[in-house]
Design a protein around this motif. Structure first.
Motif, short mmCIF file in Angstrom:
data_model
loop_
_atom_site.label_atom_id
_atom_site.label_comp_id
_atom_site.label_asym_id
_atom_site.label_seq_id
_atom_site.Cartn_x
_atom_site.Cartn_y
_atom_site.Cartn_z
N THR A 187 -5.73 6.86 -2.34
CA THR A 187 -4.61 5.94 -2.09
C THR A 187 -4.68 4.79 -3.09
O THR A 187 -5.64 4.69 -3.88
N PHE A 188 -3.70 3.93 -3.10
CA PHE A 188 -3.68 2.79 -4.01
C PHE A 188 -2.71 1.75 -3.47
O PHE A 188 -1.98 2.00 -2.51
N PHE A 189 -2.77 0.58 -4.06
CA PHE A 189 -1.74 -0.41 -3.72
C PHE A 189 -1.27 -1.13 -4.96
O PHE A 189 -2.02 -1.29 -5.93
N THR A 190 0.00 -1.52 -4.95
CA THR A 190 0.53 -2.37 -6.02
C THR A 190 0.33 -3.81 -5.58
O THR A 190 0.20 -4.10 -4.38
N LEU A 191 0.30 -4.69 -6.56
CA LEU A 191 -0.03 -6.08 -6.22
C LEU A 191 0.52 -7.02 -7.28
O LEU A 191 0.55 -6.68 -8.47
N VAL A 192 0.96 -8.16 -6.84
CA VAL A 192 1.15 -9.26 -7.79
C VAL A 192 0.34 -10.44 -7.25
O VAL A 192 0.43 -10.78 -6.06
N TYR A 193 -0.51 -10.97 -8.11
CA TYR A 193 -1.34 -12.12 -7.74
C TYR A 193 -0.90 -13.26 -8.66
O TYR A 193 -0.90 -13.11 -9.88
N GLY A 194 -0.49 -14.36 -8.07
CA GLY A 194 0.02 -15.45 -8.89
C GLY A 194 -0.67 -16.77 -8.61
O GLY A 194 -1.31 -16.94 -7.56
N ARG A 195 -0.56 -17.69 -9.56
CA ARG A 195 -1.05 -19.06 -9.34
C ARG A 195 0.06 -20.01 -9.73
O ARG A 195 0.51 -20.03 -10.89
N VAL A 196 0.51 -20.78 -8.74
CA VAL A 196 1.57 -21.76 -8.98
C VAL A 196 0.93 -23.12 -9.20
O VAL A 196 0.16 -23.58 -8.37
N ASP A 197 1.24 -23.72 -10.34
CA ASP A 197 0.76 -25.07 -10.62
C ASP A 197 1.98 -25.91 -10.96
O ASP A 197 2.41 -25.98 -12.12
N GLY A 198 2.55 -26.50 -9.92
CA GLY A 198 3.80 -27.25 -10.09
C GLY A 198 3.63 -28.45 -10.99
O GLY A 198 4.53 -28.78 -11.77
N ASN A 199 2.50 -29.13 -10.89
CA ASN A 199 2.29 -30.33 -11.71
C ASN A 199 2.13 -29.99 -13.18
O ASN A 199 2.63 -30.70 -14.06
N ALA A 200 1.38 -28.92 -13.46
CA ALA A 200 1.18 -28.52 -14.85
C ALA A 200 2.37 -27.73 -15.39
O ALA A 200 2.44 -27.46 -16.59
N GLY A 201 3.29 -27.37 -14.50
CA GLY A 201 4.48 -26.64 -14.94
C GLY A 201 4.16 -25.25 -15.43
O GLY A 201 4.74 -24.79 -16.43
N LEU A 202 3.27 -24.58 -14.72
CA LEU A 202 2.84 -23.27 -15.20
C LEU A 202 2.71 -22.29 -14.03
O LEU A 202 2.20 -22.64 -12.98
N PHE A 203 3.19 -21.09 -14.26
CA PHE A 203 2.97 -20.01 -13.30
C PHE A 203 2.22 -18.90 -14.02
O PHE A 203 2.65 -18.39 -15.04
N ARG A 204 1.04 -18.57 -13.49
CA ARG A 204 0.24 -17.48 -14.05
C ARG A 204 0.33 -16.30 -13.09
O ARG A 204 0.37 -16.51 -11.87
N TYR A 205 0.29 -15.12 -13.62
CA TYR A 205 0.32 -13.96 -12.73
C TYR A 205 -0.38 -12.76 -13.34
O TYR A 205 -0.49 -12.63 -14.54
N VAL A 206 -0.86 -11.93 -12.42
CA VAL A 206 -1.40 -10.62 -12.78
C VAL A 206 -0.57 -9.61 -11.99
O VAL A 206 -0.52 -9.67 -10.76
N VAL B 272 0.85 -1.20 0.00
CA VAL B 272 0.00 0.00 0.00
C VAL B 272 0.88 1.24 0.00
O VAL B 272 1.92 1.28 0.66
N MET B 273 0.44 2.26 -0.74
CA MET B 273 1.15 3.53 -0.76
C MET B 273 1.22 4.11 0.66
O MET B 273 0.26 4.02 1.40
N GLY B 274 2.36 4.66 1.01
CA GLY B 274 2.49 5.34 2.29
C GLY B 274 2.83 4.38 3.42
O GLY B 274 3.10 3.21 3.21
N LYS B 275 2.83 4.94 4.61
CA LYS B 275 3.21 4.16 5.80
C LYS B 275 2.26 4.45 6.94
O LYS B 275 1.34 5.24 6.79
N GLY B 276 2.52 3.79 8.03
CA GLY B 276 1.76 4.08 9.24
C GLY B 276 0.45 3.32 9.30
O GLY B 276 0.15 2.45 8.47
N ILE B 277 -0.34 3.69 10.30
CA ILE B 277 -1.60 3.00 10.53
C ILE B 277 -2.53 3.08 9.31
O ILE B 277 -3.16 2.08 8.95
N PRO B 278 -2.64 4.25 8.61
CA PRO B 278 -3.52 4.29 7.44
C PRO B 278 -3.14 3.24 6.39
O PRO B 278 -4.01 2.58 5.82
N ALA B 279 -1.82 3.09 6.15
CA ALA B 279 -1.38 2.10 5.16
C ALA B 279 -1.73 0.69 5.63
O ALA B 279 -2.18 -0.16 4.84
N ALA B 280 -1.54 0.43 6.92
CA ALA B 280 -1.83 -0.90 7.45
C ALA B 280 -3.32 -1.22 7.35
O ALA B 280 -3.71 -2.33 6.98
N LEU B 281 -4.15 -0.22 7.66
CA LEU B 281 -5.60 -0.44 7.58
C LEU B 281 -6.02 -0.67 6.13
O LEU B 281 -6.86 -1.53 5.84
#
Lengths: 110, 555
Positions: free
Chosen positions: B276-295, B220-229
């Motif tokens: 405010t905003f937040f950066t994010l990476v959302y991933g899906r690990v599929d070890g058996n299918a040998g594929l990593f997907r991400y946004v 999350v952008m920034g620090k402190g309690i607002p960022a944590a919330l």
């Protein structure tokens, strides 16, 4: 590059396997003088097995220049891979694309 | 600096200037030290600090200003360095002796404690060497009682420690999720080192079917309690979005961009309202299918150590951080992963950790560290990164250090895996295209229609053309082409040296306007299910194109 004019119709048949980055310039250099004076042009692509985006650019230039001077042009004989490309970029909205040279000649006669 | 501090500093400078003027005058006369100058004595007496002049060998105190008595509790006439030493805290004696010794040649500054009547006082001392002709050197000492300030600093530090402790507990409880179980197909570890202030890093793990795991790391952008919330609310938005979607669909089969989109709908409006905003990476690990997907939504890269190439690659996407826009059409990417590959997710606290000279730890250093530690388990890698980045920043992190490492254990069942090297030049265009053409003809006749095969070759050809056309022929390096096929996907990969440029932007050029260029990227993007261009080390680029055989864009 093979070309033949019959009854006022210029048929250009590029004798190349790939119309791509490597060959597009020489293709354009050759067809431009041939096409300049023709009023009806058929571009027969039956011998071309692969066209990439650079090759597509050279075909579009030919179509643009032909239509700009009030002449007519059609494409024919495209191989499956070339048809996939034409469909993808919706080339049919700009110029008629016919399956065979016979159909193209009928189009020219109409 | 406060106005009081500025005034104190100005007075100090004036006092020093006057003192040096007196000393210089006495030096010129080569006479006894003229510190009995009434003008100087009046000025020195009015200062809130104590000035002393001692012989450089510490054998005598030549002058002590009126503040001396209050500071050391003794008459200056009876004082000596040896007596003063008896007051100095035993832990600080060595440092004081060393400073005075060094002070014969160069200015110095230190803090030490004196103990009087059972009470400790902090003394801040500055020393300046003064040379005299035909005489021993002298040192001017300028001292100030900083006990009150030190006490305030101590209280502040205690308060900060308390806040950090509370912050760490809030983060642990609200922001940091944990994986629900162990996985056979990959090894997983995560860590967070709180910085001096509570931060808004959040992570979570969502168990899926068939050994798949969804995981996310946000900042999350920034620090402190607002960022944590905000971080807690963001994490909650994902949990609730997943619960809602799970009512009607199998989340493991759902594209992860849809999950991110559903969560965005729950929180983007509020973030925009709160600016405010937040950066994010959302991933899906599929070890058996040998594929990593991400946004990727503007987050730091995911580092992918690829055993096959022996290299690390930065996985990036093209989505904006969440809270920038009311609604986004998220792009999802997929890259093949294989046994002994590593994925490392991290917050910018690691790469932005700075050493004493202000140099950042940086992504290149992180990639080298991961590559050289690729044989370690996920937990040991994380521990090593933590220790090295901690040592690099001397423990002084400005941001939280958050990281997740995933090490792939499963062997992916491949139907084909071939690669070949070529000279990196335009002359290789047909050879590389023929290589992919043969792979497609040999292996994809069953799962793909003829039009699809032609389209795949077209896309591969465009990619090859882009690589050899837009990058100068490289006599030193070769480029490599690789084809991997599983029962679920086919991957076409090119490794080359060259310039990084934006492969994500593809829109259909307007054929009706006779646009003759710009079709290449559009063709690749339309045909392939995922196109990622990842920067590696030393100018290497990996272009990875992936086609899903079952749910892909069949022509």
């Amino acid at each position: 590059m093979a070309s033949q004019t019959t009854k006022g119709v210029l048929v250009i048949t590029p004798d190349i396997n790939h119309l791509d980055t490597l060959s597009a310039k020489s293709f354009s250099d050759e067809y431009a003088p041939l096409a300049a004076g023709a009023s009806i042009i058929i571009l027969d692509l039956s011998k071309v097995h692969f066209v990439d985006s650079t090759g597509l650019g050279s075909i579009l230039t030919l179509v643009r220049d032909t239509l700009a001077r009030g002449a007519r042009i059609t494409l024919c004989g495209a191989q499956p891979s070339v048809k996939v490309l034409f469909r993808m970029v919706q080339l049919g909205k700009l110029v008629s694309i016919l399956d065979t040279l016979d159909l193209a000649q009928s189009w020219a006669a109409s | 600096m406060t106005s009081q501090a500025i005034i104190a500093f100005a007075i100090s400078c004036a006092a020093l200037a006057l003192l040096f003027a007196v000393l210089l005058r006495s030096r010129c006369r080569d006479a006894a030290l003229a510190l009995d100058n009434p003008e100087f004595q009046d000025f020195a007496g009015s200062l809130g600090m104590t000035i002393m002049v001692i012989k450089a060998d510490m054998s005598a105190i030549l002058y002590a200003s009126p503040g001396f008595r209050a500071l050391f509790g003794m008459d200056p006439a009876e004082a000596s360095y040896a007596r003063i030493r008896t007051l100095v805290h035993e832990d600080d004696l060595e440092a004081l002796d060393a400073a005075l010794l060094a002070g014969r040649r160069a200015p110095f500054e230190l803090e030490f404690r004196i103990v009087r009547d059972g009470e400790g006082n902090w003394i801040h001392m500055r020393g300046f060497p003064i040379a005299r002709r035909k005489a021993a050197r002298r040192i001017v000492l300028w001292m100030e009682d900083r006990s009150r300030r030190k006490s305030d600093e101590l209280k502040l530090a205690q308060a900060r420690d308390y806040e950090v402790a509370i912050g760490a507990r809030i983060q642990q409880a609200l922001l940091l999720g944990q994986a629900e179980r162990d996985y056979a197909s990959f090894d997983l570890a995560s860590m967070t080192l709180p910085s001096q202030k509570i931060d808004g890093d959040f992570i979570d793990f969502f168990d899926g079917a068939d050994e798949t795991l969804d995981l996310m790391l946000g900042d999350v952008m920034g620090k402190g309690i607002p960022a944590a919330l905000t971080g807690a609310a963001a994490r909650n938005a994902f949990v609730r979005a997943r619960m809602s979607l799970a009512d009607t669909a199998d989340l493991s089969a759902m594209p992860i961009k849809d999950i991110v989109g559903a969560a965005e709908q729950r929180i983007a409006g509020k973030l925009i309202e709160l600016k405010t905003f937040f950066t994010l990476v959302y991933g899906r690990v599929d070890g058996n299918a040998g594929l990593f997907r991400y946004v990727d939504c503007g987050h730091t890269s995911v580092i992918h150590y690829e055993k096959r190439s022996g290299r690390c690659w930065r996985l990036k996407g093209a989505n904006a951080p969440i809270g920038f826009l009311p609604k986004q059409d998220f792009q999802e990417y997929a890259v093949p992963i294989a046994k002994d590959d590593l994925l490392f997710f991290y917050s910018d606290g690691i790469t932005e950790a700075t050493d004493s000279e202000g140099e950042q730890f940086g992504e290149d250093r992180l990639m080298k560290l991961i590559r050289s530690s690729a044989g370690l388990s996920a937990a040991k890698l994380l521990e090593k990164i933590k220790l090295i980045s901690f040592a690099y920043a001397a423990g002084d992190f400005k941001d939280d250090i958050t990281g997740i490492s995933v090490k792939i254990n499963a062997e992916t069942k491949t139907a084909s895996s071939v690669s070949r090297n070529f000279p990196q030049s335009l002359a290789s265009l047909h050879a590389i295209r023929d290589f992919f053409g043969q792979c497609i003809a040999k292996h994809l006749s069953g799962p793909c229609s003829e039009d699809t095969r032609e389209a795949l070759l077209l896309a591969a050809g465009e990619a090859i053309s882009n690589v050899v056309k837009h990058n100068a022929p490289d006599q030193k390096h070769r480029c490599a082409a690789s084809f991997i096929l599983t029962d679920a996907w086919a991957a076409f990969t090119l490794y080359y040296h060259g310039q990084d440029y934006d492969w994500q932007e593809w829109t259909l050029p307007n054929v009706k306007l006779f646009q003759t260029g710009g079709y290449g990227l559009y063709i690749i993007g339309e045909i392939m299910d995922s196109v990622t261009v990842s920067r590696g080390e030393d100018g290497l680029i990996r272009l990875s194109m992936l086609f899903h055989l079952k749910a892909g864009k069949q022509q």
